[in-house]
Design a protein around this motif. Structure first.
Motif, mmCIF file in Angstrom:
data_model
loop_
_atom_site.group_PDB
_atom_site.id
_atom_site.type_symbol
_atom_site.label_atom_id
_atom_site.label_comp_id
_atom_site.label_asym_id
_atom_site.label_seq_id
_atom_site.Cartn_x
_atom_site.Cartn_y
_atom_site.Cartn_z
ATOM 1 N N GLY A 28 0.823 -1.214 0.000
ATOM 2 C CA GLY A 28 0.000 0.000 0.000
ATOM 3 C C GLY A 28 0.849 1.253 0.000
ATOM 4 N N GLY A 29 0.156 2.405 0.059
ATOM 5 C CA GLY A 29 0.847 3.690 0.037
ATOM 6 C C GLY A 29 1.639 3.947 1.313
ATOM 7 N N PHE A 31 2.032 1.178 4.036
ATOM 8 C CA PHE A 31 2.623 -0.048 4.558
ATOM 9 C C PHE A 31 2.544 -1.190 3.561
ATOM 10 C CE2 PHE A 31 1.582 2.009 8.620
ATOM 11 C CZ PHE A 31 2.787 1.823 9.287
ATOM 12 N N ILE A 193 -9.982 2.183 5.634
ATOM 13 C CA ILE A 193 -9.219 3.403 5.922
ATOM 14 C C ILE A 193 -7.730 3.074 5.969
ATOM 15 C CG2 ILE A 193 -9.107 5.457 7.380
ATOM 16 C CD1 ILE A 193 -11.709 4.382 8.755
ATOM 17 N N GLY A 194 -7.085 3.235 4.817
ATOM 18 C CA GLY A 194 -5.638 3.079 4.736
ATOM 19 C C GLY A 194 -5.048 4.465 4.671
ATOM 20 N N GLY A 196 -5.559 6.430 2.060
ATOM 21 C CA GLY A 196 -6.815 7.046 1.640
ATOM 22 C C GLY A 196 -7.956 6.102 2.002
ATOM 23 N N GLY A 218 -6.217 7.805 6.690
ATOM 24 C CA GLY A 218 -5.204 7.605 7.725
ATOM 25 C C GLY A 218 -3.930 8.370 7.419
ATOM 26 N N GLY A 219 -3.602 8.476 6.128
ATOM 27 C CA GLY A 219 -2.407 9.218 5.725
ATOM 28 C C GLY A 219 -2.568 10.694 6.030
ATOM 29 N N GLY A 327 -8.832 -1.405 7.786
ATOM 30 C CA GLY A 327 -7.670 -0.631 7.332
ATOM 31 C C GLY A 327 -6.714 -0.326 8.476
ATOM 32 N N GLY A 328 -5.500 -0.008 8.123
ATOM 33 C CA GLY A 328 -4.428 0.193 9.089
ATOM 34 C C GLY A 328 -4.695 1.302 10.093
HETATM 35 N N1 ATP Z 1 2.852 2.576 13.309
HETATM 36 C C1 ATP Z 1 2.220 3.331 12.412
HETATM 37 N N2 ATP Z 1 2.908 4.260 11.693
HETATM 38 C C2 ATP Z 1 2.284 5.026 10.780
HETATM 39 N N3 ATP Z 1 0.969 4.921 10.483
HETATM 40 C C3 ATP Z 1 0.238 4.024 11.160
HETATM 41 C C4 ATP Z 1 0.830 3.180 12.140
HETATM 42 N N4 ATP Z 1 -0.129 2.356 12.615
HETATM 43 C C5 ATP Z 1 -1.264 2.673 11.968
HETATM 44 N N5 ATP Z 1 -1.058 3.697 11.098
HETATM 45 C C6 ATP Z 1 -2.121 4.255 10.250
HETATM 46 O O1 ATP Z 1 -2.325 3.328 9.200
HETATM 47 C C7 ATP Z 1 -2.459 4.030 7.957
HETATM 48 C C8 ATP Z 1 -2.080 3.120 6.802
HETATM 49 O O2 ATP Z 1 -2.971 2.028 6.765
HETATM 50 P P1 ATP Z 1 -2.822 0.868 5.674
HETATM 51 O O3 ATP Z 1 -1.583 0.098 5.876
HETATM 52 O O4 ATP Z 1 -4.107 0.100 5.688
HETATM 53 O O5 ATP Z 1 -2.729 1.733 4.350
HETATM 54 P P2 ATP Z 1 -2.120 1.385 2.937
HETATM 55 O O6 ATP Z 1 -2.651 0.060 2.486
HETATM 56 O O7 ATP Z 1 -0.649 1.492 2.986
HETATM 57 O O8 ATP Z 1 -2.736 2.579 2.081
HETATM 58 P P3 ATP Z 1 -3.558 2.562 0.707
HETATM 59 O O9 ATP Z 1 -4.471 1.358 0.753
HETATM 60 O O10 ATP Z 1 -4.341 3.812 0.722
HETATM 61 O O11 ATP Z 1 -2.524 2.436 -0.347
HETATM 62 C C9 ATP Z 1 -1.567 5.231 8.139
HETATM 63 O O12 ATP Z 1 -1.933 6.269 7.254
HETATM 64 C C10 ATP Z 1 -1.800 5.597 9.599
HETATM 65 O O13 ATP Z 1 -2.932 6.427 9.773
#
Ligand code: ATP
Ligand code: PAU
Length: 383
Positions: A28-29, A31, A193-194, A196, A218-219, A327-328
């Protein structure tokens, strides 16, 4: 002890293509999430790589019911989950190479690994070059839905409601997540909620539509938190949200009306304008007593309330009453569970309830792992 030569294929042989590694990634963007199957005879992964990250897992002793149609006998091992920040994506690829996760715990390198998320496209070439294994691209939304449905259908206490009055989770059994009318978890609105936000209406195992999205996810929270304070570690968010007082930062209805706005039913303590108190501060006023805990708390309120409202409006438009947040952003974040639960109840006047799940971050990678079973490693078409 000598390892059996073909590792997980011992239990996955009926449906698992013998060229596919029992590891999948969701890049993801923010993680990269990895899920891998670990048989009991396999060594644990080197601590030095895992130490900074949470390593949650479905173990043989976890209440996971094996699904014969998926032919994954989890009791023979466990599914393990790992996270890497996307800024360390080259290290993550080397991690797979060094731990030989793509060897399926045997001697031979597998031909393909299923990969989803934007990075499955962005890092395909680099990963294939470094691993010598094909990245089979899987659509992010399909994987998300597949992973979530797997968890809802098979993992007891995976889903839960959050009682924001008593600050506690209320876990649901696999049966309790089912609607009485459909005897299934469907239909539901999925709000992921990742970095975006993606909003999907899910009506069946593979029947869904992405109905909306938002860039305020979350970003946005984490980016603003870093821009406005000196916070560096997400764990601090959890601590600061306990001690902060958003009323030092937010403008409340009471600040404008001197009390309730009774004719509209708006209580004095309701936020009228997030961060509005800073906006209206006089230039000659003494320095405010708001601190970073107040700012973090206000930010959390702002983002969570906004997501709760968007979720409610989409649920209403779609004619769906169950909203599942994933979501993260929600991983181990009881403060956000509480805010979202409150927001959904507030906007729906008690008609809708927010549902959360335990493996928030890992649904996409789980879906990718399972979606690889029945194909021959071809590139997946998206709508
Ligand atoms: N240890 C951490 N450090 C930074 N962000 C964290 C942490 N734990 C949770 N988060 C939250 O998790 C979010 C990312 O969630 P997730 O991994 O689901 O997204 P992603 O899959 O990478 O993004 P996308 O799907 O939009 O590409 C971050 O934007 C933040 O709000
Ligand atoms: C771009 C994705 C799908 C990547 O996961 C996600 O970050 C997202 O849904 N963002 C919101 C995009 C929108 O405004 O619809």
């Amino acid at each position: 002890m000598t390892e059996p030569p073909i590792g997980p294929l011992v239990v996955l042989e009926k449906k698992w293509p013998n060229n596919l590694a029992p590891v999948a990634v969701d890049i993801g963007g923010s993680f990269t999430k990895i899920v891998y199957w670990r048989p009991p005879y396999a060594p644990t992964l080197p601590e030095y790589v895992v130490r900074d990250f949470k390593d949650s897992f479905f173990s043989a002793s976890a209440p996971l019911k094996p699904d014969p149609s998926l032919a994954v006998d989890i009791s023979e091992g466990s599914l393990r989950f790992l996270k890497f920040p996307s800024s360390r994506n080259v290290e993550f690829i080397d991690f797979i190479r060094d731990t030989k996760l793509h060897h399926a715990w045997g001697e031979n390198k597998m031909k393909t690994i299923c990969a989803t998320g934007g990075g499955a496209y962005k890092y395909k070439e680099l990963a294939e070059e470094r691993l010598g294994t094909v990245f089979t691209q899987k659509d992010e939304m399909k994987c998300l839905v597949k992973g979530l449905n797997f968890c809802l259908n098979h993992v007891d206490r995976e889903a839960f409601h959050y009682n924001f009055e008593e600050d506690k989770e209320e876990f649901l059994s696999v049966d309790q997540i089912k609607s009485t009318e459909t005897n299934s978890p469907f239909p539901y609105l999925l709000v992921n909620i990742g970095s975006g936000i993606s909003i999907l209406k899910v009506e069946g195992e593979n029947k869904f539509e992405r109905v909306s999205g938002s860039s305020l996810g979350g970003g946005t929270f984490w980016g603003l938190a870093k821009a406005l304070t000196d916070i560096k570690n997400f764990d601090e968010v959890r601590e600061l949200s306990q001690s902060g007082d958003n009323r030092n930062v937010d403008l409340l209805v009471g600040d404008i009306y001197g009390g309730d706005y009774s004719t509209l039913g708006l209580k004095a303590e309701l936020i009228a304008s997030s961060f509005g108190k800073i906006a209206v501060k006089r230039e000659d006023a003494p320095p405010s007593d708001y601190n970073k805990a107040d700012v973090i708390k206000s930010l959390l309120f702002m983002i969570s309330n906004n997501i709760g409202q968007i979720a409610y409006l989409n649920a209403q438009t779609c004619g769906v009453e169950k909203i599942i947040f994933t979501g993260g952003f929600l991983q181990d974040n009881s403060y956000v569970w509480s805010r979202l639960s409150y927001a959904v109840q507030f906007w729906s006047v008690g008609k809708m309830k927010a549902t959360f799940v335990q493996h928030n971050s890992y649904l996409g990678s789980l879906g990718a792992l399972f979606s690889g079973q029945n194909d021959k490693g071809t590139k997946e078409k998206t709508k």
